[in-house]
Motif scaffolding. Structure first.
Motif, PDB file in Angstrom:
ATOM      1  N   GLU B  75       0.843  -1.212   0.000  1.00  0.00           N
ATOM      2  CA  GLU B  75       0.000   0.000   0.000  1.00  0.00           C
ATOM      3  C   GLU B  75       0.873   1.257   0.000  1.00  0.00           C
ATOM      4  OE1 GLU B  75      -0.611  -2.625   1.728  1.00  0.00           O
ATOM      5  OE2 GLU B  75      -2.700  -3.172   1.358  1.00  0.00           O
ATOM      6  N   THR B 113      -3.072  -4.945 -10.136  1.00  0.00           N
ATOM      7  CA  THR B 113      -3.761  -5.131  -8.848  1.00  0.00           C
ATOM      8  C   THR B 113      -4.988  -4.229  -8.771  1.00  0.00           C
ATOM      9  OG1 THR B 113      -1.603  -5.545  -7.859  1.00  0.00           O
ATOM     10  CG2 THR B 113      -3.411  -5.187  -6.335  1.00  0.00           C
ATOM     11  N   TRP B 114      -4.838  -2.981  -9.234  1.00  0.00           N
ATOM     12  CA  TRP B 114      -5.972  -2.049  -9.218  1.00  0.00           C
ATOM     13  C   TRP B 114      -7.094  -2.530 -10.143  1.00  0.00           C
ATOM     14  CZ3 TRP B 114      -2.836   3.208  -9.543  1.00  0.00           C
ATOM     15  CH2 TRP B 114      -2.246   3.458  -8.298  1.00  0.00           C
ATOM     16  N   GLU B 116      -7.839  -5.642 -10.692  1.00  0.00           N
ATOM     17  CA  GLU B 116      -8.517  -6.748 -10.008  1.00  0.00           C
ATOM     18  C   GLU B 116      -9.248  -6.258  -8.751  1.00  0.00           C
ATOM     19  OE1 GLU B 116      -8.619  -9.897 -11.124  1.00  0.00           O
ATOM     20  OE2 GLU B 116      -7.375  -9.335 -12.845  1.00  0.00           O
ATOM     21  N   PHE B 117      -8.701  -5.243  -8.078  1.00  0.00           N
ATOM     22  CA  PHE B 117      -9.285  -4.750  -6.819  1.00  0.00           C
ATOM     23  C   PHE B 117      -9.478  -3.228  -6.902  1.00  0.00           C
ATOM     24  CE2 PHE B 117      -6.623  -8.441  -5.906  1.00  0.00           C
ATOM     25  CZ  PHE B 117      -7.527  -9.285  -5.273  1.00  0.00           C
ATOM     26  N   GLU B 119     -11.362  -1.267  -5.420  1.00  0.00           N
ATOM     27  CA  GLU B 119     -11.533  -0.592  -4.131  1.00  0.00           C
ATOM     28  C   GLU B 119     -10.179  -0.169  -3.553  1.00  0.00           C
ATOM     29  OE1 GLU B 119     -12.050  -3.749  -4.739  1.00  0.00           O
ATOM     30  OE2 GLU B 119     -11.095  -4.976  -3.207  1.00  0.00           O
ATOM     31  N   LEU B 120      -9.136  -0.914  -3.899  1.00  0.00           N
ATOM     32  CA  LEU B 120      -7.795  -0.572  -3.427  1.00  0.00           C
ATOM     33  C   LEU B 120      -7.319   0.714  -4.108  1.00  0.00           C
ATOM     34  CD1 LEU B 120      -5.698  -1.722  -1.524  1.00  0.00           C
ATOM     35  CD2 LEU B 120      -4.785  -3.081  -3.395  1.00  0.00           C
ATOM     36  N   GLU B 121      -7.633   0.830  -5.383  1.00  0.00           N
ATOM     37  CA  GLU B 121      -7.259   2.056  -6.122  1.00  0.00           C
ATOM     38  C   GLU B 121      -7.956   3.270  -5.488  1.00  0.00           C
ATOM     39  OE1 GLU B 121      -8.094   2.003 -10.342  1.00  0.00           O
ATOM     40  OE2 GLU B 121      -7.914   4.176 -10.418  1.00  0.00           O
ATOM     41  N   ARG B 123      -8.932   3.605  -2.423  1.00  0.00           N
ATOM     42  CA  ARG B 123      -8.277   3.871  -1.138  1.00  0.00           C
ATOM     43  C   ARG B 123      -6.947   4.621  -1.334  1.00  0.00           C
ATOM     44  NH1 ARG B 123      -6.792   2.555   4.027  1.00  0.00           N
ATOM     45  NH2 ARG B 123      -4.833   1.435   4.191  1.00  0.00           N
TER      46      ARG B 123
END
Lengths: 110, 356
Positions: B75, B113-114, B116-117, B119-121, B123
């Motif tokens: 992160e 990664t962003w 696939e996820f 919500e992480l991007e 954040r």
């Protein structure tokens, strides 16, 4: 010069320079030796493996790669309990295979 | 039918690389190890080929070196990378080119990664806004700098003063290409030629007249491996890997090695000295070792830049035997002089490895 670290020798095996006469003999006596798919079920269930490092999967690999001494040394940990025979998905009679390995490699490698 | 199938698979590992307008980010360590490489990249792209490359002094590390040494979480790296993308957005660019292989792998890993996820991007966008009031657009295209030299290889060849040919025999030089692990081993479709047959350096070598050597440990790591080297207790693993590669390539008698990663040329170069001191062995018949270059250095050499102006005096393995082989002119007296003719002072010579 001592840099405080050293070079470990490569574990690469050159199969062209390995003498496999004994493994050929083993195959003739135990055709099942070629059926092994290295799944490791034998190793996972081996009660001796927990404390002696015994692994039939490694033994077969070592024999295929001409590392007979290491294979026979490792086999000393086997108690011939036969659990590996019960779990082998290829139905190899592993107990019999181990006895044959001793028969072929026992005298020379020890 | 089979040919079409192979052609289709190969096409998946080709990249449609944009031709111009790039936001360039440097590596943390390359300027110390091979100081002229990044400068020469910009020099060739901007002044020789006339392309638009922008860089900013506000750029920082991508965090990849700490991430791969297991010292910071992903992160944190993502937020650092988000800031780099914000710098690109603010500068008005959408094509992002990294000098470092690990940075390239890091950017690709984060973008995937962003994807696939998401919500992480979201954040990370929040974290970036809280930290420095910045916003960003994701790049349209992320490339490694070697992708661009690969793309421009024929233009460079057309302007070349020298070719990778032995002037005494007329034979092409025997060249080992070494690709950094983070280029395509993590995301094969992002590298030219994928992980098993990366073509990025082979293309350059073939265009500039050399012959690519194939050898058993060709795709093996150079030995850097981050934790293998940075943790001193593991340093033996690092040199053991390098030793394994050299033992494997030695029978093919390479004239030179070309790499596209910050760590690889450093370790393949410097460990030759350490191996010679530990084992008493060098990997060339003449005892000088095998010279190791970055692709920018090789591009600069074929374009006719002065070897000492592109920093080749900072190599451990002497480059002069190769320069003589190609026929590149150089002044031996200028070796340890900087661009401003200031003395760089002469290093102590190694015991086994021969130096000029």
């Amino acid at each position: 010069m001592d840099f405080g670290f050293s070079i470990s020798r490569s574990s690469t095996v050159n199969l062209d320079s390995v003498a496999l006469e004994n493994f050929t003999k083993l195959q003739a006596l135990e055709p099942d030796a070629l059926k092994c798919i290295s799944c490791g079920s034998c190793t996972a269930t081996c009660p001796a493996g927990k404390f002696s490092g015994m692994s039939l999967r490694k033994v077969i690999h070592n024999l295929q790669r001409g590392r007979e001494k290491e294979a026979v040394e490792m086999l000393q940990g086997c108690m011939l309990c036969g659990k590996c025979s019960m779990v082998c998905p290829r139905a190899i009679n592993t107990r019999h295979l181990i006895m044959s390995i001793h028969k072929i490699y026992g005298e020379e490698a020890r | 039918m089979i040919y079409q199938g192979k052609q289709k698979i190969w096409s998946e590992y080709q990249k449609e690389i944009p031709d111009d307008h790039w936001f360039y980010v440097r590596s943390c360590i390359r300027q110390n190890f091979f100081p002229a490489s990044e400068k020469m990249f910009l020099e060739i792209c901007r002044n020789v080929l006339g392309k638009d490359f922008y860089e900013t002094e506000h750029h920082t590390t991508c965090g990849g070196i700490a991430y791969h040494c297991d010292t910071i979480p992903q992160e944190t790296v993502m937020t650092i990378v988000a800031r780099q993308f914000a710098l690109m957005t603010e500068a008005g660019y959408s094509n992002y080119v990294a000098s470092c292989i690990t940075s390239f792998g890091n950017y690709i890993e984060i973008l995937e990664t962003w994807k696939e996820f998401p919500e992480l991007e979201t954040r990370i966008r929040e974290l970036l806004w809280k930290a420095c009031r910045r916003e960003f657009r994701k790049p349209d295209y992320v490339a490694h700098a070697s992708d661009l030299i690969y793309k421009y290889r024929n233009e460079i060849a057309a302007r070349a003063k020298y070719r990778l040919v032995n002037r005494h025999t007329g034979e092409p030089l025997r060249v080992v290409e070494h690709i950094g692990c983070h280029y395509s081993k993590m995301f094969p479709s992002k590298g030219v030629g994928g992980a098993e047959y990366p073509y990025v350096l082979c293309g350059m070598i073939e265009s500039w007249g050399g012959n690519v050597i194939d050898y058993p440990e060709r795709r093996h790591c150079c030995g850097y491996g981050f934790r293998q080297y940075h943790v001193k207790a593991n340093r033996g693993y690092s040199i053991s890997n390098t030793h394994k590669k050299f033992e494997s390539m030695e029978p093919y008698q390479p004239d030179m090695i070309i790499t596209n990663c910050p760590g690889c040329p450093y370790f393949l170069d410097r460990w030759q000295y350490a191996i010679s001191e530990m084992e008493g062995k060098t990997y060339s018949k003449d005892g000088y070792g095998i010279p190791v270059f970055t692709y920018e250095e090789v591009a600069s050499l074929v374009l006719g830049y002065d070897p000492w102006d592109i920093g080749l005096q900072l190599h451990q393995v002497a480059v002069e035997p190769l320069l003589d082989k190609i026929g590149i002119e150089y002044d031996p007296a200028r070796k340890y002089e900087g661009i401003d003719r200031k003395s760089l002072s002469r290093p102590e010579l190694p015991g086994i490895l021969k130096c000029c």
